[in-house]
Scaffold this motif. Sequence first.
Motif, PDB file in Angstrom:
ATOM      1  N   VAL A   1      70.127 -62.933  83.817  1.00 38.63           N
ATOM      2  CA  VAL A   1      69.044 -63.892  83.571  1.00 38.63           C
ATOM      3  C   VAL A   1      67.856 -63.583  84.489  1.00 38.63           C
ATOM      4  O   VAL A   1      66.708 -63.576  84.047  1.00 38.63           O
ATOM      5  N   VAL A   2      68.163 -63.284  85.746  1.00 39.52           N
ATOM      6  CA  VAL A   2      67.096 -62.975  86.715  1.00 39.52           C
ATOM      7  C   VAL A   2      66.303 -61.760  86.245  1.00 39.52           C
ATOM      8  O   VAL A   2      65.070 -61.740  86.292  1.00 39.52           O
ATOM      9  N   GLN A   3      67.018 -60.739  85.748  1.00 40.10           N
ATOM     10  CA  GLN A   3      66.345 -59.541  85.215  1.00 40.10           C
ATOM     11  C   GLN A   3      65.438 -59.913  84.049  1.00 40.10           C
ATOM     12  O   GLN A   3      64.299 -59.470  83.952  1.00 40.10           O
ATOM     13  N   ALA A   4      65.984 -60.752  83.163  1.00 37.49           N
ATOM     14  CA  ALA A   4      65.229 -61.141  81.969  1.00 37.49           C
ATOM     15  C   ALA A   4      63.968 -61.919  82.329  1.00 37.49           C
ATOM     16  O   ALA A   4      62.955 -61.833  81.638  1.00 37.49           O
ATOM     17  N   LEU A   5      64.052 -62.668  83.435  1.00 36.04           N
ATOM     18  CA  LEU A   5      62.872 -63.431  83.859  1.00 36.04           C
ATOM     19  C   LEU A   5      61.812 -62.497  84.436  1.00 36.04           C
ATOM     20  O   LEU A   5      60.633 -62.817  84.454  1.00 36.04           O
ATOM     21  N   LYS A   6      62.266 -61.337  84.881  1.00 42.18           N
ATOM     22  CA  LYS A   6      61.325 -60.400  85.511  1.00 42.18           C
ATOM     23  C   LYS A   6      60.719 -59.410  84.523  1.00 42.18           C
ATOM     24  O   LYS A   6      59.589 -59.004  84.673  1.00 42.18           O
ATOM     25  N   ASN A   7      61.505 -58.979  83.543  1.00 39.39           N
ATOM     26  CA  ASN A   7      60.912 -58.005  82.607  1.00 39.39           C
ATOM     27  C   ASN A   7      61.264 -58.306  81.151  1.00 39.39           C
ATOM     28  O   ASN A   7      62.350 -58.805  80.832  1.00 39.39           O
TER      29      ASN A   7
ATOM     30  N   ASP B   1      64.550 -56.752  79.245  1.00 38.79           N
ATOM     31  CA  ASP B   1      65.822 -57.466  79.410  1.00 38.79           C
ATOM     32  C   ASP B   1      65.795 -58.823  78.712  1.00 38.79           C
ATOM     33  O   ASP B   1      66.799 -59.292  78.191  1.00 38.79           O
ATOM     34  N   TYR B   2      64.600 -59.427  78.720  1.00 35.91           N
ATOM     35  CA  TYR B   2      64.453 -60.719  78.031  1.00 35.91           C
ATOM     36  C   TYR B   2      64.781 -60.547  76.544  1.00 35.91           C
ATOM     37  O   TYR B   2      65.552 -61.316  75.958  1.00 35.91           O
ATOM     38  N   ASN B   3      64.236 -59.476  75.951  1.00 36.71           N
ATOM     39  CA  ASN B   3      64.505 -59.216  74.530  1.00 36.71           C
ATOM     40  C   ASN B   3      65.976 -58.907  74.293  1.00 36.71           C
ATOM     41  O   ASN B   3      66.549 -59.315  73.288  1.00 36.71           O
ATOM     42  N   ILE B   4      66.566 -58.176  75.232  1.00 40.62           N
ATOM     43  CA  ILE B   4      68.001 -57.856  75.071  1.00 40.62           C
ATOM     44  C   ILE B   4      68.817 -59.148  75.044  1.00 40.62           C
ATOM     45  O   ILE B   4      69.647 -59.357  74.161  1.00 40.62           O
ATOM     46  N   ILE B   5      68.549 -60.017  76.009  1.00 34.51           N
ATOM     47  CA  ILE B   5      69.305 -61.285  76.048  1.00 34.51           C
ATOM     48  C   ILE B   5      69.111 -62.040  74.735  1.00 34.51           C
ATOM     49  O   ILE B   5      70.070 -62.549  74.139  1.00 34.51           O
ATOM     50  N   SER B   6      67.892 -62.078  74.289  1.00 26.18           N
ATOM     51  CA  SER B   6      67.585 -62.802  73.060  1.00 26.18           C
ATOM     52  C   SER B   6      68.403 -62.237  71.889  1.00 26.18           C
ATOM     53  O   SER B   6      68.999 -62.993  71.114  1.00 26.18           O
ATOM     54  N   HIS B   7      68.461 -60.898  71.815  1.00 27.67           N
ATOM     55  CA  HIS B   7      69.223 -60.286  70.721  1.00 27.67           C
ATOM     56  C   HIS B   7      70.719 -60.497  70.881  1.00 27.67           C
ATOM     57  O   HIS B   7      71.424 -60.705  69.901  1.00 27.67           O
ATOM     58  N   ILE B   8      71.165 -60.438  72.110  1.00 30.10           N
ATOM     59  CA  ILE B   8      72.604 -60.651  72.350  1.00 30.10           C
ATOM     60  C   ILE B   8      72.996 -62.053  71.884  1.00 30.10           C
ATOM     61  O   ILE B   8      74.014 -62.241  71.222  1.00 30.10           O
ATOM     62  N   ILE B   9      72.141 -63.020  72.220  1.00 29.60           N
ATOM     63  CA  ILE B   9      72.460 -64.398  71.824  1.00 29.60           C
ATOM     64  C   ILE B   9      72.521 -64.506  70.290  1.00 29.60           C
ATOM     65  O   ILE B   9      73.452 -65.112  69.747  1.00 29.60           O
ATOM     66  N   ASP B  10      71.596 -63.858  69.617  1.00 32.58           N
ATOM     67  CA  ASP B  10      71.642 -63.856  68.145  1.00 32.58           C
ATOM     68  C   ASP B  10      72.954 -63.259  67.653  1.00 32.58           C
ATOM     69  O   ASP B  10      73.586 -63.784  66.732  1.00 32.58           O
ATOM     70  N   MET B  11      73.328 -62.142  68.266  1.00 30.73           N
ATOM     71  CA  MET B  11      74.549 -61.468  67.841  1.00 30.73           C
ATOM     72  C   MET B  11      75.776 -62.345  68.076  1.00 30.73           C
ATOM     73  O   MET B  11      76.652 -62.436  67.218  1.00 30.73           O
ATOM     74  N   VAL B  12      75.820 -62.975  69.252  1.00 31.55           N
ATOM     75  CA  VAL B  12      76.956 -63.846  69.576  1.00 31.55           C
ATOM     76  C   VAL B  12      77.040 -64.974  68.538  1.00 31.55           C
ATOM     77  O   VAL B  12      78.122 -65.284  68.028  1.00 31.55           O
ATOM     78  N   HIS B  13      75.881 -65.525  68.178  1.00 33.49           N
ATOM     79  CA  HIS B  13      75.864 -66.597  67.179  1.00 33.49           C
ATOM     80  C   HIS B  13      76.374 -66.088  65.833  1.00 33.49           C
ATOM     81  O   HIS B  13      77.157 -66.768  65.168  1.00 33.49           O
TER      82      HIS B  13
ATOM     83  N   MET C   1      63.695 -69.453  79.329  1.00 31.96           N
ATOM     84  CA  MET C   1      64.939 -68.970  78.740  1.00 31.96           C
ATOM     85  C   MET C   1      65.358 -69.782  77.514  1.00 31.96           C
ATOM     86  O   MET C   1      66.136 -69.297  76.700  1.00 31.96           O
ATOM     87  N   MET C   2      64.851 -70.998  77.391  1.00 32.14           N
ATOM     88  CA  MET C   2      65.227 -71.827  76.236  1.00 32.14           C
ATOM     89  C   MET C   2      64.858 -71.161  74.914  1.00 32.14           C
ATOM     90  O   MET C   2      65.531 -71.358  73.899  1.00 32.14           O
ATOM     91  N   ALA C   3      63.786 -70.350  74.933  1.00 28.91           N
ATOM     92  CA  ALA C   3      63.345 -69.686  73.700  1.00 28.91           C
ATOM     93  C   ALA C   3      64.356 -68.652  73.201  1.00 28.91           C
ATOM     94  O   ALA C   3      64.297 -68.216  72.057  1.00 28.91           O
ATOM     95  N   THR C   4      65.299 -68.265  74.070  1.00 27.47           N
ATOM     96  CA  THR C   4      66.318 -67.309  73.613  1.00 27.47           C
ATOM     97  C   THR C   4      67.467 -68.030  72.893  1.00 27.47           C
ATOM     98  O   THR C   4      68.403 -67.393  72.428  1.00 27.47           O
ATOM     99  N   LYS C   5      67.404 -69.350  72.869  1.00 31.82           N
ATOM    100  CA  LYS C   5      68.348 -70.223  72.136  1.00 31.82           C
ATOM    101  C   LYS C   5      69.793 -70.202  72.635  1.00 31.82           C
ATOM    102  O   LYS C   5      70.733 -69.994  71.869  1.00 31.82           O
ATOM    103  N   PRO C   6      69.993 -70.444  73.926  1.00 30.30           N
ATOM    104  CA  PRO C   6      71.383 -70.613  74.380  1.00 30.30           C
ATOM    105  C   PRO C   6      71.917 -71.961  73.891  1.00 30.30           C
ATOM    106  O   PRO C   6      71.140 -72.808  73.461  1.00 30.30           O
ATOM    107  N   ASP C   7      73.243 -72.124  73.960  1.00 34.63           N
ATOM    108  CA  ASP C   7      73.835 -73.388  73.508  1.00 34.63           C
ATOM    109  C   ASP C   7      74.112 -74.325  74.674  1.00 34.63           C
ATOM    110  O   ASP C   7      74.092 -75.540  74.523  1.00 34.63           O
ATOM    111  N   MET C   8      74.422 -73.729  75.832  1.00 36.32           N
ATOM    112  CA  MET C   8      74.706 -74.536  77.024  1.00 36.32           C
ATOM    113  C   MET C   8      74.024 -73.914  78.233  1.00 36.32           C
ATOM    114  O   MET C   8      73.781 -72.703  78.246  1.00 36.32           O
TER     115      MET C   8
END
Length: 562
Positions: A488-494, A497-509, A529-536
């Motif tokens: 998450v810290v990485q994603a907040l910085k660049n 990584d933010y896009n990767i997290i976002s895609h991972i969350i889509d994939m997990v869903h 980070m809310m824009a990446t749509k986590p559930d919790m």
Amino acid sequence: MSYLSILQGMSLEQIQSVIEIMQQSSEAYMFILDLSVDTYMVAEKATKRFPFQSTVIENCSETLKSVVYPSDYERLAAELEECRSGEKDIHALEYRWLDRMGRVVWISCKGTVVTGTEGHRLLIGAVTEMGAKAKADNITGLRREARFRLDMESTLRDQPESVRYLMRIGIDNFKEINEKEGVEAGDEVLRELAECIIKTVDESVDIYRLVADEFMIADTGKGVSKEPGAVYRQIQRSIAAMAESKEYSRFYTVSAGVLETDFSGRSVEELMRYTEFALNEAKRNGRNQMVSFDRETFDVYLERLDIRKLLRQDVSHDFRGFELYYQPIVSAEDYRLVGAEALLRWKNEKFGNVSPAVFIPVLEESGLIIPVGQYVLWEAAKTCKKWKEYIPGFHINVNLSYVQLYKSDMMHDVERCIREVGLDPESLVLELTESGYIETNDRIKELFKDLKSRNIDLALDDFGTGYSNMRYLKEIDAKTVKIDRSFVVQALKNEYDYNIISHIIDMVHSLGSVVCMEGIEEKEELSKMMATKPDMIQGYYFGKPTPAGQFEKEFLQTTDSP
Ligand code: C2E
Ligand code: MG
Ligand code: MG
């Protein structure tokens, strides 16, 4: 004229002088026992190794009682009595002494009775340590550990400052060679390696074979100084060349532990321990490398041993010093409290609060994680049962170590716990924390299936670090993926990584699982980070881990129920 008759014509003082001269060229402990007056004269070096108060001991029978292994004393006393009374003139006995540390040392004592000028019956002879006989090795032709100890003892005594380094070398896969190819192949490898080492170093250094597959090179400053790293690399090259010349019919590598400083005031025992530690470090770090002894790393290691001892004591005292803290987990939809993660804490008098990053690995490697894991499970389950009175859908997350998966019957433990506590299985989430890739063998797969069929959810913890990845998610069929704070810290910085997290969350869903995002500390972090749509969400922003009582006050008693 025989030696015996020469001695018989000498006074006690003269005999002593002869013995002193002979002692200098012998490794045995020479002695004269005046049987007539019960006085014992022994070589000075024996007084260093064994609990003799001085080199001349009156009332020898008493003193021997503290040197001779208790159950051997009778046998010795009977034998000496026979020499005293004249029944015997030759004494030869193998029995045990105790050294200054109280350790048993097998000795062989041989002597002859001589009548001195004063008419006293003198038993003159020598004591040899039987273990020390193994000073040369028939396999490699090198000298053995006993010889190393003796040599090092005298170097440390006479000129410790001249020692440049000690290098302990071990074969990385010796056990495997012995098991797969037989002991003879093992012996051949030892011979080969000895040859490589001898070829590499010059004659000014000493080489010894220690136990099993270990060798020791001692540079005690007799020749031109060579840097140990260079010596090690040359040995590696020499082994590789040997393997090549034999068309790679066998291949092995060696690791080395080096001690380069700190020789003054040290005992051989310490040097053995330090070089052993450095060699083990080299093996732990992945083998085929040389590691220099580092005092700080050694101290950390000793501290870990200390921690392990204290943990063991606390576990056996009804989990003294352990406590569970709870951290809120909220729904990302409306930030409503939906559950908590149980996080273990341990404190003790000597170290205060110890971080889980320190004590959890110690619990794992010692196996103590199994009883402690049970404690965590039961405590967390009881707490959850209670808190469900405030929030009926509340769930508790419990961390599980891979050691528990492998070495205990998790299914049985979990079932018994929820049955006896009366907790519904849906309220329990087991988080798999990972310190190494879990080999998902059939038994483990079966366990995951069983848990699922009982409605107990699994969460894949630490996602985005180390071994935790998508493939693994599929294998364990986890209901929840917990994205680690470092990710998450990485994603907040660049953005990448933010896009990767976002895609991972889509994939997990799309796989039908949900995401819990960990480590949200600030409001801005949350909104981004809310824009990446986590559930919790779980993070300091919503609450730090706290003791159960405080958690209740802060997060539960403010709700409407019960
Ligand atoms: P984990 O399971 O990933 O737990 C989350 C860790 O992140 C906790 O550290 C928690 O205090 C910390 N954390 C949560 N939110 C934030 C945040 O906003 N900022 C920061 N900087 N940190 C946050 P903790 O309690 O030190 O635990 C560390 C690890 O120890 C845990 O990581 C888990 O792997 C392990 N552990 C803790 N309790 C147990 C246990 O009972 N059994 C096992 N096997 N492992 C445990
Ligand atoms: Mg966790
Ligand atoms: Mg985590």
